[in-house]
Design an enzyme around this catalytic site. Structure first.
Site, short mmCIF file in Angstrom:
data_model
loop_
_atom_site.label_atom_id
_atom_site.label_comp_id
_atom_site.label_asym_id
_atom_site.label_seq_id
_atom_site.Cartn_x
_atom_site.Cartn_y
_atom_site.Cartn_z
N HIS A 197 -3.04 11.05 0.36
CA HIS A 197 -2.42 10.93 1.79
C HIS A 197 -2.01 12.14 2.28
O HIS A 197 -0.76 12.17 2.62
CB HIS A 197 -1.54 9.86 1.90
CG HIS A 197 -1.34 8.98 3.33
ND1 HIS A 197 -1.36 7.61 3.65
CD2 HIS A 197 -0.77 9.79 4.33
CE1 HIS A 197 -1.33 7.57 4.92
NE2 HIS A 197 -0.79 8.70 5.37
N GLU A 254 -3.58 -0.17 8.07
CA GLU A 254 -2.37 0.42 8.81
C GLU A 254 -2.74 -0.28 10.44
O GLU A 254 -3.65 -0.03 10.90
CB GLU A 254 -2.41 1.89 8.94
CG GLU A 254 -1.93 2.61 7.94
CD GLU A 254 -1.87 4.09 8.03
OE1 GLU A 254 -1.50 4.63 9.21
OE2 GLU A 254 -1.97 4.85 7.05
N ARG A 265 0.81 -1.24 0.04
CA ARG A 265 0.05 0.14 -0.11
C ARG A 265 0.79 1.25 -0.14
O ARG A 265 1.81 1.58 0.91
CB ARG A 265 -1.06 -0.08 1.16
CG ARG A 265 -1.74 1.38 1.31
CD ARG A 265 -2.67 1.29 2.58
NE ARG A 265 -3.41 2.47 2.81
CZ ARG A 265 -3.23 3.10 3.61
NH1 ARG A 265 -2.42 3.26 4.67
NH2 ARG A 265 -4.03 4.30 3.75
N TYR A 312 -4.12 1.95 15.80
CA TYR A 312 -3.03 1.87 16.61
C TYR A 312 -3.15 1.85 17.97
O TYR A 312 -2.02 0.93 18.55
CB TYR A 312 -2.00 3.18 16.42
CG TYR A 312 -1.57 3.39 14.72
CD1 TYR A 312 -0.33 2.75 14.61
CD2 TYR A 312 -2.30 3.87 13.95
CE1 TYR A 312 0.13 3.12 13.46
CE2 TYR A 312 -1.93 3.99 12.69
CZ TYR A 312 -0.75 3.51 12.18
OH TYR A 312 -0.34 3.62 10.94
N GLU A 315 -7.48 8.60 6.08
CA GLU A 315 -7.73 9.18 7.25
C GLU A 315 -8.43 10.66 6.99
O GLU A 315 -8.00 11.84 7.46
CB GLU A 315 -6.78 9.10 8.32
CG GLU A 315 -6.05 8.00 8.28
CD GLU A 315 -5.23 7.78 9.38
OE1 GLU A 315 -4.64 8.81 9.87
OE2 GLU A 315 -4.91 6.73 9.94
N ASN A 340 -7.48 2.00 9.59
CA ASN A 340 -6.06 1.97 10.33
C ASN A 340 -6.37 2.13 11.86
O ASN A 340 -7.20 2.88 12.24
CB ASN A 340 -5.48 3.44 9.93
CG ASN A 340 -5.33 3.58 8.23
OD1 ASN A 340 -5.49 2.65 7.73
ND2 ASN A 340 -4.87 4.74 7.93
#
Ligand code: BGC
Length: 500
Positions: free
Chosen positions: A123, A378, A78, A312, A168, A310
């Protein structure tokens, strides 16, 4: 706690990067400046005054990057296209053939190695020329983004079968136009993010329809977008107000974009209700949250073929009305967000590693959006250090997060189709510059050649890919059996330990 098993045969294992974070060549061969070029060139804006001028120099290292991708054994890669590298002034009257060549070389190299390109169209590196006309606050960007996307489909779509419009959009709207710490640094936490998100949603839908109508019939690919989300755990799970608060957090963060696209073309009810309500308290003539017409709702609904997100970390959420900036996006939510101090963290880690949040998040998405095919686009961990080749913390992170994803797939029936690690290599980490590091490969930014070195986590991740998950190692299986008939079982004591 630990679950062993494998993913389906065609599971998409990948790694991710983005153009501004790795390419460098910021003004090479006719590339136009992006808002991130402009922003990083102002001293004091970025930690250590780092810039993405050279970054990992991937613009000049196609062969090296392809070699490492091949060595990892990923099924997909990606990456994002730099809009100003392809259209230096943002418009299709300024096509830069060198930029097109670069992406052609990369894409051809991937295809030749059986690696599926997964391409993000945006992005965050907006052409500066388009910021000069107002950026995402100007709705003509819908048309201009569509024209860029159209060019990319036409030029690369014979080989690219997986497209993502925005990375995002929440960050674009909130961090760029709400708290304003990312370019274009608009600090307007009550209004601009809602307006910008409205435009981003329309732009996304527009591009989806262009692909669907003009390109899908001949190219046969899929298109979606990558939404950012953390799992929100209610602070007191027995308190219904905290459960509602956690759900509100999910709706304002993920639902803001996912609800219109994956549900009914419109914002989540809780957003419409609270923002509308508070706008009334401000005596505004209408809600700060813009309204879609029936036609727009119809146009936006269903404009993603798969669900990509994504993630985290996780957060603890509780209901609150205090200390919130009046009439801001945060105020509209009435929540306070923290982390749990018992969650694993090291002084060097960027986020807390809360792997179980991954499983809950996947289940929440499954329930909320009716079991869509899901790709994690992600996931990874940033460590604040210059060199972490021996990165056990990252191995722990991947092992536990992937295991929770495996549980969600195997035990909960989540329709998980792929997992993409962030990041392929250490790169420019926005405001933080080159610290922390998220890479599976170390990049030596002090060396003009930007040499890459696989970290232990790269070796570990490639093993997961090779095994297609985390199967039980043969030697670690539980051994069942009996000892010889006359085996001597007993217990022991010692005088001093048992007598008064
Ligand atoms: C972004 C990446 C970034 C990563 C780690 C994500 O939100 O998409 O560009 O590097 O977070 O901070």
């Amino acid at each position: 706690m630990y679950f062993y098993g494998t993913f389906p045969e065609d599971f998409m294992w990948g790694v991710s990067t983005s153009a501004y974070q790795i390419e460098g060549g910021w003004d090479a061969d006719g590339k136009g400046p992006s808002i991130w070029d402009t922003f990083t060139h102002v001293p004091g804006n970025i930690n250590n005054n780092d810039t993405g001028d050279i970054a990992c120099d991937s613009y000049n290292k196609v062969e090296e990057d392809l070699y490492l991708l091949r060595a990892l054994g990923v099924k997909n890669y990606r990456f994002s296209l730099s809009w100003p590298r392809i259209f230096p002034n943002g418009r299709n009257n300024s096509i830069n053939s060198h930029g097109v060549d670069y992406y052609n070389r990369l894409i051809n190299g991937l295809v030749a190695r059986n690696i599926t390109p997964m391409v993000t169209l945006y992005h965050w590196d907006l052409p500066q020329a388009l910021q000069d006309i107002g950026g995402w606050e100007n709705s003509t960007l819908i048309e201009l983004f569509d024209s860029f996307a159209d060019f990319c489909f036409q030029t690369f779509g014979d080989r690219v079968k997986f497209w993502l419009t925005f990375n995002e959009p929440h960050v674009v709207a909130w961090v760029g136009y709400g708290i304003g710490i990312f370019p274009p640094n608009v600090n307007d936490p009550g209004d601009a993010p809602y307006r910008v998100a409205h435009t981003l949603l329309k732009a996304h839908a527009r591009v989806y329809h262009t692909y669907d109508r003009k390109y899908r019939p001949s190219q046969g690919g899929i298109i979606s977008l990558s939404l950012n989300v953390d799992w929100a755990e209610p602070k007191t799970p027995s308190d219904p107000r905290d459960i509602e608060a956690a759900d509100r957090y999910m709706q304002f963060l993920l639902g803001w974009f996912a609800h219109p696209i994956f549900k009914n073309g419109d914002y989540p009810d809780v957003m419409k209700w609270t923002v509308g309500n508070r706008s009334e308290l401000q005596n505004l003539p209408s809600s700060r949250l813009p309204v879609f017409t029936a036609e727009e709702r119809e146009y936006i609904r269903g404009t993603a073929d798969v669900f990509c997100f994504n993630t985290y970390t996780s957060k603890i959420v509780t209901h609150t009305t205090t200390r919130l900036r009046p009439f801001s996006y945060e105020y509209d939510q009435e929540i306070s967000v923290t982390v749990d101090s018992s969650w694993p963290s090291s002084a060097l880690a960027e986020h807390r590693a809360v792997a179980w949040g991954m499983r809950r998040l996947l289940n929440w998405i499954k329930e909320e959006y009716e079991n869509p095919p899901i790709y994690i686009t992600e996931n990874g961990v940033g460590i604040k250090t210059k060199s972490d080749v021996d990165d056990n913390a990252r191995i722990f992170y991947y092992k536990t997060y992937i295991d929770e994803a495996l549980k969600a797939y195997k035990l909960d029936g989540v329709n998980l189709r792929g997992y993409v690690a962030w990041s392929f290599m250490d790169d420019f980490e926005w405001l933080s510059g080159y610290d922390p590091r998220f890479g599976l490969h170390q990049v030596d930014f002090d060396n003009p050649n930007r040499p890459r070195t696989p970290k232990r986590s790269a070796v570990y991740y490639s093993e997961i890919i090779r095994n297609n998950g985390i199967p039980l190692p043969r030697d670690d299986g539980f051994l069942y059996g009996e000892f010889p008939k006359n085996f001597f079982w007993s217990v022991a004591t010692a005088a001093y330990q048992v007598r008064n």
